[in-house]
Design an enzyme around this catalytic site. Structure first.
Site, PDB file in Angstrom:
ATOM      1  N   ARG A  47       0.874  -1.176   0.000  1.00  0.00           N
ATOM      2  CA  ARG A  47       0.000   0.000   0.000  1.00  0.00           C
ATOM      3  C   ARG A  47       0.909   1.222   0.000  1.00  0.00           C
ATOM      4  O   ARG A  47       2.003   1.201   0.579  1.00  0.00           O
ATOM      5  CB  ARG A  47      -0.876   0.049   1.253  1.00  0.00           C
ATOM      6  CG  ARG A  47      -2.090  -0.835   1.216  1.00  0.00           C
ATOM      7  CD  ARG A  47      -3.131  -0.363   0.189  1.00  0.00           C
ATOM      8  NE  ARG A  47      -4.324  -1.186   0.203  1.00  0.00           N
ATOM      9  CZ  ARG A  47      -4.474  -2.318  -0.480  1.00  0.00           C
ATOM     10  NH1 ARG A  47      -3.509  -2.758  -1.260  1.00  0.00           N
ATOM     11  NH2 ARG A  47      -5.601  -3.007  -0.406  1.00  0.00           N
ATOM     12  N   GLU A  63      -3.635   7.338  -4.120  1.00  0.00           N
ATOM     13  CA  GLU A  63      -4.180   6.742  -5.351  1.00  0.00           C
ATOM     14  C   GLU A  63      -5.532   7.337  -5.716  1.00  0.00           C
ATOM     15  O   GLU A  63      -6.337   7.572  -4.816  1.00  0.00           O
ATOM     16  CB  GLU A  63      -4.370   5.226  -5.125  1.00  0.00           C
ATOM     17  CG  GLU A  63      -3.134   4.442  -5.403  1.00  0.00           C
ATOM     18  CD  GLU A  63      -3.314   2.944  -5.169  1.00  0.00           C
ATOM     19  OE1 GLU A  63      -2.427   2.375  -4.549  1.00  0.00           O
ATOM     20  OE2 GLU A  63      -4.325   2.380  -5.606  1.00  0.00           O
ATOM     21  N   HIS A  95      -1.761  -0.204  -9.726  1.00  0.00           N
ATOM     22  CA  HIS A  95      -2.311  -1.133  -8.717  1.00  0.00           C
ATOM     23  C   HIS A  95      -2.843  -2.415  -9.375  1.00  0.00           C
ATOM     24  O   HIS A  95      -4.027  -2.725  -9.295  1.00  0.00           O
ATOM     25  CB  HIS A  95      -3.411  -0.446  -7.892  1.00  0.00           C
ATOM     26  CG  HIS A  95      -3.638  -1.104  -6.555  1.00  0.00           C
ATOM     27  ND1 HIS A  95      -3.983  -0.417  -5.429  1.00  0.00           N
ATOM     28  CD2 HIS A  95      -3.569  -2.400  -6.170  1.00  0.00           C
ATOM     29  CE1 HIS A  95      -4.131  -1.254  -4.405  1.00  0.00           C
ATOM     30  NE2 HIS A  95      -3.879  -2.480  -4.844  1.00  0.00           N
TER      31      HIS A  95
HETATM   32  C1  DGY Z   1      -5.716  -6.182  -2.111  1.00  0.00           C
HETATM   33  O1  DGY Z   1      -6.441  -7.174  -2.180  1.00  0.00           O
HETATM   34  O2  DGY Z   1      -5.576  -5.564  -1.067  1.00  0.00           O
HETATM   35  C2  DGY Z   1      -4.981  -5.776  -3.317  1.00  0.00           C
HETATM   36  O3  DGY Z   1      -4.319  -4.589  -3.141  1.00  0.00           O
HETATM   37  C3  DGY Z   1      -5.865  -5.731  -4.521  1.00  0.00           C
HETATM   38  O4  DGY Z   1      -5.012  -5.806  -5.607  1.00  0.00           O
END
Ligand code: DGY
Length: 313
Positions: free
Chosen positions: A233, A262, A280
């Site tokens: 993240r 984002e 992403h």
């Molecule tokens: C998640 O599942 O948290 C991922 O970032 C999606 O790609």
């Protein structure tokens, strides 16, 4: 039982949700706070996903919802404590996206080291004038050291790929020691991992404890040619400090799939050649997205039938 789905999901998932009687927001548009507040007021269960910001204030009034079934393993867009206090259980979709996300982290590592992003941009721009012995020389992977920050499922999948597939040495930072099926050395701090690795890959879940876990100090500890890969993240990394280090040439490059704000990607990052930027895509294969959707709906079904939820967070 009234179920609401906040976003367009793969067709098979939408069909199953429809069969379960769901109301579908069949769109890629992210719902705003008012729409999410109304959903909490009107529905028993909500299948939500990344970008749906369930902040604490949304749970303050008039909540009918008992289940937030998140499509995604990461759930830092949901204030889980506030949800719990309002009687809302949150579930997620672990496991099914592990391999896909590790594959994408490997893709970023290879692209940065082998300058694949730069090369692709050059060819597309029509600027390639032919092979030369000294053109766009990158760096090999074999025998280099990969530092994993967060040796959970995805961290382990990346480390296994890097070790068995590319002969990389593995060091890692993790709160607890792990019994791993490949050789790896656990180090005490993220800074030690940064200093001891040619490539650092971030795989910690996002949350208050991991916000900027890879901060200015860790970035300053990286080797001059070190490469940073982030598929976790955006806010586990201090993006501003990373940009400064890249601009000043203090590290070798970065491969990013996630960003602090984002979908905004800072122009400063977009201007840098030694950075590969993806939108992403970690879990973005059809089979994985279907599996995520089915898992989220399995949690809804368990809730409806009064069974234990398979994936509570
Ligand atoms: C998640 O599942 O948290 C991922 O970032 C999606 O790609």
């Amino acid at each position: 039982m009234r179920l609401f789905v906040t976003r367009r999901l793969p067709q098979r998932v939408m069909e199953r949700a429809r069969d379960m009687g769901a109301d579908l927001h069949d769109s890629d548009e992210v719902l705003d706070a008012d729409a999410l507040r109304a959903a909490l007021r009107d529905y028993d269960a909500i299948l939500c996903t990344i970008g749906d910001r369930f902040d604490a204030d949304l749970f303050a009034t008039d909540v009918r919802t008992k289940l937030l079934a998140n499509f995604g393993v990461g759930y830092n867009h949901i204030d889980v404590e506030a949800a719990r206090a309002a009687g809302v259980t949150v579930t997620n979709t672990p496991g099914v996206l592990t391999d896909a996300t590790a594959d994408l982290a490997m893709t970023l590592m290879l692209m940065v080291l082998r300058r694949a992003g730069e090369g692709e941009r050059m060819v597309r721009a029509g600027d390639w004038s032919g092979w030369t012995p000294t053109q766009m020389l990158g760096r090999g992977v074999t025998g280099r050291t990969l530092g994993i920050v967060g040796m959970g499922r995805i961290g382990q999948a990346m480390a296994a790929r890097a070790h068995h597939g590319f002969g990389m040495e593995i060091v890692y930072y993790n709160r607890s020691a792990k019994d791993l099926p490949f050789p790896a050395r656990r180090l005490d701090t993220v800074e030690a991992v940064a200093a001891g690795s040619d490539v650092v890959a971030l795989h910690v879940p996002a949350g208050p404890e991991t916000r900027h876990i890879f901060g200015a100090h860790a970035i300053a500890s990286m080797r001059p040619e070190g490469v940073l890969v982030n598929t976790a993240r955006g806010d586990v990394l201090d993006e501003t400090a990373l940009i400064a280090a890249l601009q000043e040439g203090r590290i070798g490059g970065a491969g990013l799939d996630v960003y602090e704000n984002e979908p905004t990607v800072p122009n400063a990052l977009r201007a840098l050649e030694n950075v590969v930027l993806l939108p992403h895509l970690g879990s973005a294969t059809l089979e994985v997205r279907e599996a995520m959707g089915m898992m989220a709906l399995d949690n809804v079904a368990a809730h409806v039938e009064g069974r234990d939820l398979p994936n509570p967070v």
